[in-house]
Design a protein around this motif. Sequence first.
Motif, PDB file in Angstrom:
ATOM      1  N   ALA A  30       3.731  10.805  -7.966  1.00 32.93           N
ATOM      2  CA  ALA A  30       3.221  11.053  -9.328  1.00 32.93           C
ATOM      3  C   ALA A  30       3.455  12.480  -9.805  1.00 32.93           C
ATOM      4  N   PHE A  42      -2.697  11.096  -9.342  1.00 37.03           N
ATOM      5  CA  PHE A  42      -3.839  10.318  -8.842  1.00 37.03           C
ATOM      6  C   PHE A  42      -4.920  11.206  -8.270  1.00 37.03           C
ATOM      7  N   ARG A  43      -4.498  12.190  -7.451  1.00 40.66           N
ATOM      8  CA  ARG A  43      -5.507  12.912  -6.667  1.00 40.66           C
ATOM      9  C   ARG A  43      -5.719  14.357  -7.113  1.00 40.66           C
ATOM     10  N   TYR A  99      -4.439  -1.237 -16.499  1.00 39.41           N
ATOM     11  CA  TYR A  99      -2.978  -1.149 -16.604  1.00 39.41           C
ATOM     12  C   TYR A  99      -2.499  -1.179 -18.052  1.00 39.41           C
ATOM     13  N   ARG A 137      -2.604   2.389 -19.238  1.00 42.84           N
ATOM     14  CA  ARG A 137      -1.506   3.213 -18.688  1.00 42.84           C
ATOM     15  C   ARG A 137      -0.177   2.808 -19.304  1.00 42.84           C
ATOM     16  N   HIS A 190       6.361   0.673  -5.227  1.00 40.60           N
ATOM     17  CA  HIS A 190       5.010   0.232  -5.611  1.00 40.60           C
ATOM     18  C   HIS A 190       5.018  -0.556  -6.914  1.00 40.60           C
ATOM     19  N   VAL A 218       2.248  -2.929  -6.823  1.00 42.18           N
ATOM     20  CA  VAL A 218       1.764  -3.145  -5.454  1.00 42.18           C
ATOM     21  C   VAL A 218       0.379  -2.531  -5.323  1.00 42.18           C
ATOM     22  N   GLY A 243      -3.360  -2.704   0.142  1.00 42.84           N
ATOM     23  CA  GLY A 243      -3.491  -3.916   0.961  1.00 42.84           C
ATOM     24  C   GLY A 243      -2.335  -4.866   0.737  1.00 42.84           C
ATOM     25  N   GLU A 244      -1.451  -4.564  -0.221  1.00 39.80           N
ATOM     26  CA  GLU A 244      -0.263  -5.403  -0.437  1.00 39.80           C
ATOM     27  C   GLU A 244       0.969  -4.690   0.118  1.00 39.80           C
ATOM     28  N   THR A 246       4.543  14.311  -4.147  1.00 38.57           N
ATOM     29  CA  THR A 246       3.616  13.346  -3.557  1.00 38.57           C
ATOM     30  C   THR A 246       2.692  14.055  -2.570  1.00 38.57           C
ATOM     31  N   SER A 247       1.434  13.603  -2.543  1.00 40.82           N
ATOM     32  CA  SER A 247       0.420  14.277  -1.716  1.00 40.82           C
ATOM     33  C   SER A 247       0.466  13.811  -0.269  1.00 40.82           C
ATOM     34  N   TYR A 296       0.188   5.405   2.697  1.00 38.98           N
ATOM     35  CA  TYR A 296       1.163   4.816   3.623  1.00 38.98           C
ATOM     36  C   TYR A 296       1.625   3.476   3.093  1.00 38.98           C
TER      37      TYR A 296
HETATM   38  C1  BV8 Z   1       0.109  -1.576   2.884  1.00 40.74           C
HETATM   39  C2  BV8 Z   1       0.504   1.338  -7.399  1.00 40.74           C
HETATM   40  C3  BV8 Z   1       0.085  -3.228   4.517  1.00 40.74           C
HETATM   41  C4  BV8 Z   1      -0.703   1.075  -8.173  1.00 40.74           C
HETATM   42  C5  BV8 Z   1      -0.203   2.426  -5.356  1.00 40.74           C
HETATM   43  C6  BV8 Z   1      -1.233   3.121   7.548  1.00 40.74           C
HETATM   44  C7  BV8 Z   1      -0.114   2.282   7.473  1.00 40.74           C
HETATM   45  C8  BV8 Z   1      -0.006   1.331   6.463  1.00 40.74           C
HETATM   46  C9  BV8 Z   1      -1.026   1.213   5.506  1.00 40.74           C
HETATM   47  C10 BV8 Z   1      -2.116   2.034   5.569  1.00 40.74           C
HETATM   48  C11 BV8 Z   1      -2.233   2.987   6.585  1.00 40.74           C
HETATM   49  N1  BV8 Z   1      -3.398   3.650   6.394  1.00 40.74           N
HETATM   50  C12 BV8 Z   1      -4.022   3.167   5.291  1.00 40.74           C
HETATM   51  C13 BV8 Z   1      -3.283   2.171   4.780  1.00 40.74           C
HETATM   52  C14 BV8 Z   1      -3.633   1.385   3.605  1.00 40.74           C
HETATM   53  C15 BV8 Z   1      -3.151   1.976   2.296  1.00 40.74           C
HETATM   54  C16 BV8 Z   1      -3.241   3.468   2.259  1.00 40.74           C
HETATM   55  O1  BV8 Z   1      -2.263   4.173   2.493  1.00 40.74           O
HETATM   56  N2  BV8 Z   1      -4.416   3.975   1.915  1.00 40.74           N
HETATM   57  C17 BV8 Z   1      -4.586   5.398   1.805  1.00 40.74           C
HETATM   58  C18 BV8 Z   1      -5.419   5.726   0.558  1.00 40.74           C
HETATM   59  C19 BV8 Z   1      -5.223   5.917   3.085  1.00 40.74           C
HETATM   60  N3  BV8 Z   1      -1.793   1.563   2.022  1.00 40.74           N
HETATM   61  C20 BV8 Z   1      -1.604   0.379   1.429  1.00 40.74           C
HETATM   62  O2  BV8 Z   1      -2.498  -0.390   1.145  1.00 40.74           O
HETATM   63  C21 BV8 Z   1      -0.160   0.003   1.114  1.00 40.74           C
HETATM   64  N4  BV8 Z   1       0.065  -1.320   1.599  1.00 40.74           N
HETATM   65  O3  BV8 Z   1       0.021  -0.746   3.718  1.00 40.74           O
HETATM   66  O4  BV8 Z   1       0.229  -2.886   3.156  1.00 40.74           O
HETATM   67  C22 BV8 Z   1       0.499  -4.618   4.687  1.00 40.74           C
HETATM   68  C23 BV8 Z   1       1.117  -4.958   5.867  1.00 40.74           C
HETATM   69  C24 BV8 Z   1       1.501  -6.255   6.045  1.00 40.74           C
HETATM   70  C25 BV8 Z   1       1.271  -7.195   5.048  1.00 40.74           C
HETATM   71  C26 BV8 Z   1       0.658  -6.830   3.848  1.00 40.74           C
HETATM   72  C27 BV8 Z   1       0.260  -5.530   3.658  1.00 40.74           C
HETATM   73  C28 BV8 Z   1       0.108  -0.081  -0.382  1.00 40.74           C
HETATM   74  C29 BV8 Z   1       0.009   1.260  -1.016  1.00 40.74           C
HETATM   75  C30 BV8 Z   1       0.441   1.151  -2.480  1.00 40.74           C
HETATM   76  C31 BV8 Z   1      -0.755   1.143  -3.359  1.00 40.74           C
HETATM   77  N5  BV8 Z   1      -0.336   1.288  -4.748  1.00 40.74           N
HETATM   78  N6  BV8 Z   1       0.225   2.501  -6.606  1.00 40.74           N
HETATM   79  C32 BV8 Z   1      -0.808   2.033  -9.327  1.00 40.74           C
HETATM   80  O5  BV8 Z   1       0.012   2.948  -9.507  1.00 40.74           O
HETATM   81  O6  BV8 Z   1      -1.776   1.820 -10.057  1.00 40.74           O
HETATM   82  S1  BV8 Z   1      -0.519   3.859  -4.516  1.00 40.74           S
HETATM   83  C33 BV8 Z   1      -0.629   5.201  -5.536  1.00 40.74           C
HETATM   84  O7  BV8 Z   1      -0.634   6.336  -4.659  1.00 40.74           O
HETATM   85  C34 BV8 Z   1       0.578   5.422  -6.426  1.00 40.74           C
HETATM   86  O8  BV8 Z   1       1.667   4.589  -6.130  1.00 40.74           O
HETATM   87  C35 BV8 Z   1       0.982   6.823  -6.067  1.00 40.74           C
HETATM   88  O9  BV8 Z   1       2.290   7.074  -6.317  1.00 40.74           O
HETATM   89  C36 BV8 Z   1       0.680   6.783  -4.631  1.00 40.74           C
HETATM   90  C37 BV8 Z   1       0.747   8.058  -3.898  1.00 40.74           C
HETATM   91  O10 BV8 Z   1       0.128   9.038  -4.690  1.00 40.74           O
HETATM   92  P1  BV8 Z   1       1.053  10.283  -5.109  1.00 40.74           P
HETATM   93  O11 BV8 Z   1       2.239   9.767  -5.844  1.00 40.74           O
HETATM   94  O12 BV8 Z   1       1.314  11.108  -3.916  1.00 40.74           O
HETATM   95  O13 BV8 Z   1       0.131  11.019  -6.152  1.00 40.74           O
HETATM   96  P2  BV8 Z   1      -1.044  12.041  -5.805  1.00 40.74           P
HETATM   97  O14 BV8 Z   1      -1.824  12.246  -7.070  1.00 40.74           O
HETATM   98  O15 BV8 Z   1      -1.753  11.616  -4.573  1.00 40.74           O
HETATM   99  O16 BV8 Z   1      -0.269  13.388  -5.456  1.00 40.74           O
HETATM  100  C38 BV8 Z   1       0.487  14.032  -6.460  1.00 40.74           C
HETATM  101  C39 BV8 Z   1       1.136  15.244  -5.817  1.00 40.74           C
HETATM  102  O17 BV8 Z   1       1.958  15.872  -6.803  1.00 40.74           O
HETATM  103  C40 BV8 Z   1       0.136  16.273  -5.335  1.00 40.74           C
HETATM  104  O18 BV8 Z   1       0.507  16.727  -4.049  1.00 40.74           O
HETATM  105  C41 BV8 Z   1       0.277  17.419  -6.354  1.00 40.74           C
HETATM  106  O19 BV8 Z   1       0.091  18.686  -5.764  1.00 40.74           O
HETATM  107  C42 BV8 Z   1       1.698  17.270  -6.790  1.00 40.74           C
HETATM  108  N7  BV8 Z   1       1.979  17.765  -8.143  1.00 40.74           N
HETATM  109  C43 BV8 Z   1       1.145  17.807  -9.210  1.00 40.74           C
HETATM  110  N8  BV8 Z   1       1.790  18.342 -10.265  1.00 40.74           N
HETATM  111  C44 BV8 Z   1       3.053  18.644  -9.857  1.00 40.74           C
HETATM  112  C45 BV8 Z   1       3.173  18.267  -8.501  1.00 40.74           C
HETATM  113  N9  BV8 Z   1       4.300  18.446  -7.801  1.00 40.74           N
HETATM  114  C46 BV8 Z   1       5.350  18.997  -8.457  1.00 40.74           C
HETATM  115  N10 BV8 Z   1       5.316  19.370  -9.752  1.00 40.74           N
HETATM  116  C47 BV8 Z   1       4.196  19.207 -10.477  1.00 40.74           C
HETATM  117  N11 BV8 Z   1       4.181  19.600 -11.767  1.00 40.74           N
END
Ligand code: BV8
Length: 240
Positions: free
Chosen positions: A14, A25-26, A57, A60, A112, A153, A156-157, A180-181, A185
């Motif tokens: 993001a 997001f964060r 959605y 957004r 995603h 996505v 959990g998907e 990305t932060s 995963y």
């Molecule tokens: C799954 C769509 C399994 C929706 C999104 C370990 C392994 C596998 C899974 C897991 C695991 N541990 C936990 C899990 C479960 C979970 C997970 O990761 N949870 C986290 C919270 C702990 N993962 C899942 O559920 C995934 N699925 O694992 O399925 C499975 C296996 C078999 C069968 C079936 C299923 C699915 C994850 C996807 C969820 N959907 N998005 C929507 O958009 O509404 S996730 C969401 O977070 C977005 O996609 C987003 O892109 C993503 C990551 O966030 P970031 O893009 O990093 O954004 P964030 O705000 O966090 O960070 C922004 C960064 O930009 C910051 O660092 C900031 O400093 C920086 N920034 C800001 N401004 C700037 C900048 N950088 C540069 N320039 C700037 N100007």
Amino acid sequence: MTGKDAPIVVLTGAGISKESGLATFRDADGIWATVRIKDVATPDAYRRDPKRVYEFYNARRQGLVGGNIRPNAAHGALARLEREWPGGVLTVTQNIDDLHERAGAKNLIHMHGELLKIRCDVCGNVVAWRDDLGIEDACAACNTAGRMRPHVVWFGEMPFEMERIERAISAAGVFMSIGTSGNVYPAAGFVMLARQAGARTVELNLEPSEGATLFEEKIYGPASQVVPVYVERLLHGAGD
Ligand code: BV8
């Protein structure tokens, strides 16, 4: 610098779209600061309260299509890299916006999903969609009403095209992670795969991500500034 015949894989989040006017997001002003994942971005939320998920959605989607949102110089630099890098570039984005495409990216995976598409929960048919989605909308393929969902996505998907992504990272010479932060995963684990493949790993972000220590090279600053400079260095660097 890496040989130009080596493929590059770029992961974006993001942060690359922040300067285009889309919320992350964060960050303190991010999406998860005002709404909870479990209320709008899980299959259970959709089953429990589809109207709430549609509204999340729809807001957004309208922000993306109606809010004068344009790709920024970081999206443009990645499209240039894809055009000019001899070894080929694959961009894997966690983002559901269409800014990479609008900047000219062709070899692109939305792992995603995409905000401007909807999918039938019954037959799987996917169609482009730029309006509000409502419970009354029917599937153009199977005519079932009330079962169209965002083609996104949820937690959990399974993300899309994971095998293709893992294959590409295993063959990459360079792995770039941008905006990305490193919280979500399996995307946050891609850098480990890149390291195992012997790829050069670089993080370009506003601040260190959760996985910062895993990157050989770290460049911090706004994406629209640091990404074009890095791309220029990759393409025409002094062989460093
Ligand atoms: C799954 C769509 C399994 C929706 C999104 C370990 C392994 C596998 C899974 C897991 C695991 N541990 C936990 C899990 C479960 C979970 C997970 O990761 N949870 C986290 C919270 C702990 N993962 C899942 O559920 C995934 N699925 O694992 O399925 C499975 C296996 C078999 C069968 C079936 C299923 C699915 C994850 C996807 C969820 N959907 N998005 C929507 O958009 O509404 S996730 C969401 O977070 C977005 O996609 C987003 O892109 C993503 C990551 O966030 P970031 O893009 O990093 O954004 P964030 O705000 O966090 O960070 C922004 C960064 O930009 C910051 O660092 C900031 O400093 C920086 N920034 C800001 N401004 C700037 C900048 N950088 C540069 N320039 C700037 N100007």
